[in-house]
Design a protein around this motif. Sequence first.
Motif, PDB file in Angstrom:
ATOM      1  N   ALA A  89       0.867  -1.194   0.000  1.00  0.00           N
ATOM      2  CA  ALA A  89       0.000   0.000   0.000  1.00  0.00           C
ATOM      3  C   ALA A  89       0.899   1.239   0.000  1.00  0.00           C
ATOM      4  O   ALA A  89       0.885   2.013   0.963  1.00  0.00           O
ATOM      5  CB  ALA A  89      -0.917  -0.026   1.214  1.00  0.00           C
ATOM      6  N   PRO A  90       1.683   1.430  -1.036  1.00  0.00           N
ATOM      7  CA  PRO A  90       2.694   2.498  -1.013  1.00  0.00           C
ATOM      8  C   PRO A  90       2.109   3.898  -1.095  1.00  0.00           C
ATOM      9  O   PRO A  90       2.781   4.863  -0.739  1.00  0.00           O
ATOM     10  CB  PRO A  90       3.544   2.199  -2.251  1.00  0.00           C
ATOM     11  CG  PRO A  90       2.624   1.486  -3.165  1.00  0.00           C
ATOM     12  CD  PRO A  90       1.687   0.708  -2.316  1.00  0.00           C
ATOM     13  N   LEU A  91       0.862   4.005  -1.563  1.00  0.00           N
ATOM     14  CA  LEU A  91       0.285   5.331  -1.756  1.00  0.00           C
ATOM     15  C   LEU A  91      -0.678   5.705  -0.626  1.00  0.00           C
ATOM     16  O   LEU A  91      -1.340   6.732  -0.691  1.00  0.00           O
ATOM     17  CB  LEU A  91      -0.443   5.398  -3.116  1.00  0.00           C
ATOM     18  CG  LEU A  91       0.367   4.872  -4.325  1.00  0.00           C
ATOM     19  CD1 LEU A  91      -0.448   4.967  -5.594  1.00  0.00           C
ATOM     20  CD2 LEU A  91       1.666   5.647  -4.476  1.00  0.00           C
ATOM     21  N   PHE A  92      -0.778   4.842   0.388  1.00  0.00           N
ATOM     22  CA  PHE A  92      -1.671   5.122   1.513  1.00  0.00           C
ATOM     23  C   PHE A  92      -0.947   5.973   2.560  1.00  0.00           C
ATOM     24  O   PHE A  92       0.268   6.110   2.530  1.00  0.00           O
ATOM     25  CB  PHE A  92      -2.144   3.812   2.170  1.00  0.00           C
ATOM     26  CG  PHE A  92      -3.181   3.056   1.375  1.00  0.00           C
ATOM     27  CD1 PHE A  92      -3.452   3.370   0.059  1.00  0.00           C
ATOM     28  CD2 PHE A  92      -3.904   2.019   1.958  1.00  0.00           C
ATOM     29  CE1 PHE A  92      -4.408   2.680  -0.685  1.00  0.00           C
ATOM     30  CE2 PHE A  92      -4.855   1.319   1.231  1.00  0.00           C
ATOM     31  CZ  PHE A  92      -5.099   1.653  -0.087  1.00  0.00           C
ATOM     32  N   GLN A  93      -1.772   6.525   3.506  1.00  0.00           N
ATOM     33  CA  GLN A  93      -1.186   7.321   4.589  1.00  0.00           C
ATOM     34  C   GLN A  93      -0.197   6.474   5.389  1.00  0.00           C
ATOM     35  O   GLN A  93       0.918   6.890   5.667  1.00  0.00           O
ATOM     36  CB  GLN A  93      -2.331   7.815   5.491  1.00  0.00           C
ATOM     37  CG  GLN A  93      -1.946   8.929   6.437  1.00  0.00           C
ATOM     38  CD  GLN A  93      -1.719  10.250   5.697  1.00  0.00           C
ATOM     39  OE1 GLN A  93      -2.378  10.521   4.704  1.00  0.00           O
ATOM     40  NE2 GLN A  93      -0.779  11.060   6.182  1.00  0.00           N
ATOM     41  N   ARG A  94      -0.674   5.245   5.741  1.00  0.00           N
ATOM     42  CA  ARG A  94       0.194   4.314   6.461  1.00  0.00           C
ATOM     43  C   ARG A  94       0.783   3.348   5.417  1.00  0.00           C
ATOM     44  O   ARG A  94       0.221   2.305   5.129  1.00  0.00           O
ATOM     45  CB  ARG A  94      -0.662   3.555   7.487  1.00  0.00           C
ATOM     46  CG  ARG A  94       0.125   2.868   8.564  1.00  0.00           C
ATOM     47  CD  ARG A  94      -0.793   2.439   9.728  1.00  0.00           C
ATOM     48  NE  ARG A  94      -0.226   1.302  10.421  1.00  0.00           N
ATOM     49  CZ  ARG A  94      -0.511   0.042  10.130  1.00  0.00           C
ATOM     50  NH1 ARG A  94      -1.351  -0.242   9.163  1.00  0.00           N
ATOM     51  NH2 ARG A  94       0.058  -0.939  10.809  1.00  0.00           N
ATOM     52  N   ALA A  95       1.888   3.797   4.840  1.00  0.00           N
ATOM     53  CA  ALA A  95       2.416   3.093   3.661  1.00  0.00           C
ATOM     54  C   ALA A  95       3.016   1.731   4.010  1.00  0.00           C
ATOM     55  O   ALA A  95       3.615   1.560   5.079  1.00  0.00           O
ATOM     56  CB  ALA A  95       3.462   3.960   2.985  1.00  0.00           C
ATOM     57  N   ARG A  96       2.820   0.780   3.113  1.00  0.00           N
ATOM     58  CA  ARG A  96       3.410  -0.554   3.241  1.00  0.00           C
ATOM     59  C   ARG A  96       4.095  -0.877   1.911  1.00  0.00           C
ATOM     60  O   ARG A  96       3.531  -0.645   0.841  1.00  0.00           O
ATOM     61  CB  ARG A  96       2.313  -1.605   3.504  1.00  0.00           C
ATOM     62  CG  ARG A  96       1.716  -1.504   4.894  1.00  0.00           C
ATOM     63  CD  ARG A  96       2.658  -2.134   5.925  1.00  0.00           C
ATOM     64  NE  ARG A  96       2.139  -2.083   7.271  1.00  0.00           N
ATOM     65  CZ  ARG A  96       2.302  -1.078   8.123  1.00  0.00           C
ATOM     66  NH1 ARG A  96       2.949   0.011   7.733  1.00  0.00           N
ATOM     67  NH2 ARG A  96       1.835  -1.134   9.345  1.00  0.00           N
ATOM     68  N   PHE A  97       5.296  -1.431   1.966  1.00  0.00           N
ATOM     69  CA  PHE A  97       6.083  -1.588   0.742  1.00  0.00           C
ATOM     70  C   PHE A  97       6.490  -3.036   0.454  1.00  0.00           C
ATOM     71  O   PHE A  97       7.553  -3.279  -0.081  1.00  0.00           O
ATOM     72  CB  PHE A  97       7.337  -0.706   0.815  1.00  0.00           C
ATOM     73  CG  PHE A  97       7.030   0.759   0.887  1.00  0.00           C
ATOM     74  CD1 PHE A  97       6.701   1.456  -0.260  1.00  0.00           C
ATOM     75  CD2 PHE A  97       7.052   1.433   2.099  1.00  0.00           C
ATOM     76  CE1 PHE A  97       6.402   2.813  -0.203  1.00  0.00           C
ATOM     77  CE2 PHE A  97       6.755   2.779   2.166  1.00  0.00           C
ATOM     78  CZ  PHE A  97       6.430   3.474   1.017  1.00  0.00           C
ATOM     79  N   GLY A  98       5.664  -3.978   0.798  1.00  0.00           N
ATOM     80  CA  GLY A  98       5.976  -5.381   0.480  1.00  0.00           C
ATOM     81  C   GLY A  98       5.513  -5.710  -0.935  1.00  0.00           C
ATOM     82  O   GLY A  98       4.314  -5.693  -1.224  1.00  0.00           O
ATOM     83  N   VAL A  99       6.445  -6.028  -1.798  1.00  0.00           N
ATOM     84  CA  VAL A  99       6.123  -6.200  -3.219  1.00  0.00           C
ATOM     85  C   VAL A  99       5.594  -7.610  -3.543  1.00  0.00           C
ATOM     86  O   VAL A  99       5.151  -7.859  -4.670  1.00  0.00           O
ATOM     87  CB  VAL A  99       7.371  -5.858  -4.085  1.00  0.00           C
ATOM     88  CG1 VAL A  99       8.358  -7.023  -4.122  1.00  0.00           C
ATOM     89  CG2 VAL A  99       6.987  -5.428  -5.485  1.00  0.00           C
ATOM     90  N   LEU A 100       5.604  -8.508  -2.552  1.00  0.00           N
ATOM     91  CA  LEU A 100       5.216  -9.898  -2.833  1.00  0.00           C
ATOM     92  C   LEU A 100       3.810 -10.049  -3.449  1.00  0.00           C
ATOM     93  O   LEU A 100       3.629 -10.905  -4.317  1.00  0.00           O
ATOM     94  CB  LEU A 100       5.332 -10.748  -1.562  1.00  0.00           C
ATOM     95  CG  LEU A 100       6.763 -11.188  -1.216  1.00  0.00           C
ATOM     96  CD1 LEU A 100       6.767 -12.041   0.044  1.00  0.00           C
ATOM     97  CD2 LEU A 100       7.417 -11.944  -2.362  1.00  0.00           C
ATOM     98  N   PRO A 101       2.800  -9.256  -3.039  1.00  0.00           N
ATOM     99  CA  PRO A 101       1.502  -9.404  -3.701  1.00  0.00           C
ATOM    100  C   PRO A 101       1.573  -9.156  -5.211  1.00  0.00           C
ATOM    101  O   PRO A 101       0.918  -9.870  -5.991  1.00  0.00           O
ATOM    102  CB  PRO A 101       0.635  -8.329  -3.022  1.00  0.00           C
ATOM    103  CG  PRO A 101       1.252  -8.143  -1.694  1.00  0.00           C
ATOM    104  CD  PRO A 101       2.718  -8.335  -1.890  1.00  0.00           C
TER     105      PRO A 101
END
Lengths: 72, 316
Positions: free
Chosen positions: B74-86
């Motif tokens: 979820a790189p574009l969210f406020q609380r960003a997450r950057f796991g590319v596996l999905p």
Amino acid sequence: MSTDDDNGTEPVAQRVVAPASVRDRLKEAGFKGLLLFSLAVGLVTLGVLLVDTFVTGSPRLNMDLLIRFPSG
Amino acid sequence: MTLTVDPVQPSLGQRRLVGAKPRYGERVIVALLALCALLSVATTVGIVIALFVPTVEFFGSVSIWEFLTSTEWAPLFQRARFGVLPLVAATLTITVCAIAVAVPFGLGSAIYLSEYASRRTRGFLKPALEVLAGIPTVVYGFFALTFVTPLIQDLWILPGEPPQAFNGLSAGLVMGIMILPTIASLAEDAMSAVPQSLRAGALALGSTKLQVSTRVVVPGALSGIVAAFVLGISRAVGETMIVLIAAGGTPNFSFDPTEAMQTMTAFIAAAGIGDQPTGTIGYKTIFAVGALLFVATFVMNLLSIRLVRRFREVYE
């Protein structure tokens, strides 16, 4: 060398190389069927795609499409 | 008639062949051709540099470990997450669906066209099949969404829920149809290059056409067939429009093709439409995913070169 026996017996080639068995002929026909099916998958999909696109799109093929295209 | 050679003059073979005048036009053509070759190399180098700089900046802010191992994207969210596996899982799942269609049917079509079809039939069927390769991918995308997905939902007999409106299965199947003519055409070319004498020899030994096709022609053309497979797979991995339209835009860490999913290319297309301000972490994410895609296709191309060399058969 003759290919056919003058006495009416089987040709030389048939005596040397045994004719394909029924099993071999069935395998051959099955394999050819599979190959034709493979080819048909692509060609039938192409046909379906063209027909679907034409059927869906043809009612919209008019002058409005060219001169009054919806902006949004 | 007798031929005499003047002992003082060098013979024709010893004389240097020198042009009557300098060929400037030829030199210009050689220089232009070298420039063309250099242009493609320079473009590749430019792409690598353009990807490398923002990617390095991205990994200055985000841990490479988190990028490669986390399952939340979820790189574009406020609380960003950057796991590319999905994104990687979606790319793999859809590519496997595409390969499952394109490889067997493409190889079958190639064998039929090369070994069974008459010259006249081949002259009609091969161009007809190649029409599929010329259809724009956006058409395939809408075909997957508006025709294939409802069809699969109606005909679904397997246990579990039928596919969602956006799913990886229909995108993968249609992508397989898209790359089928590429594989069929290249594999057929490779099989046609197998010398006729090998077929004649096998037939003379009593082989059936099935045996000639599967034990002589396919092994003889294996290098070209492998190259066709790899090219098809590379197209599947890099395909964007079909997955963008038909697979949905949900980063979902799942290998279930009936669910909505987002591939790497679909993310790049969705995020790269100009909404991300330059220099932000969201903007740099596009390049990081692009770099991963580049590395994946690069490794695949290296593998394909090794495979092609491994299975190459040289005929005289």
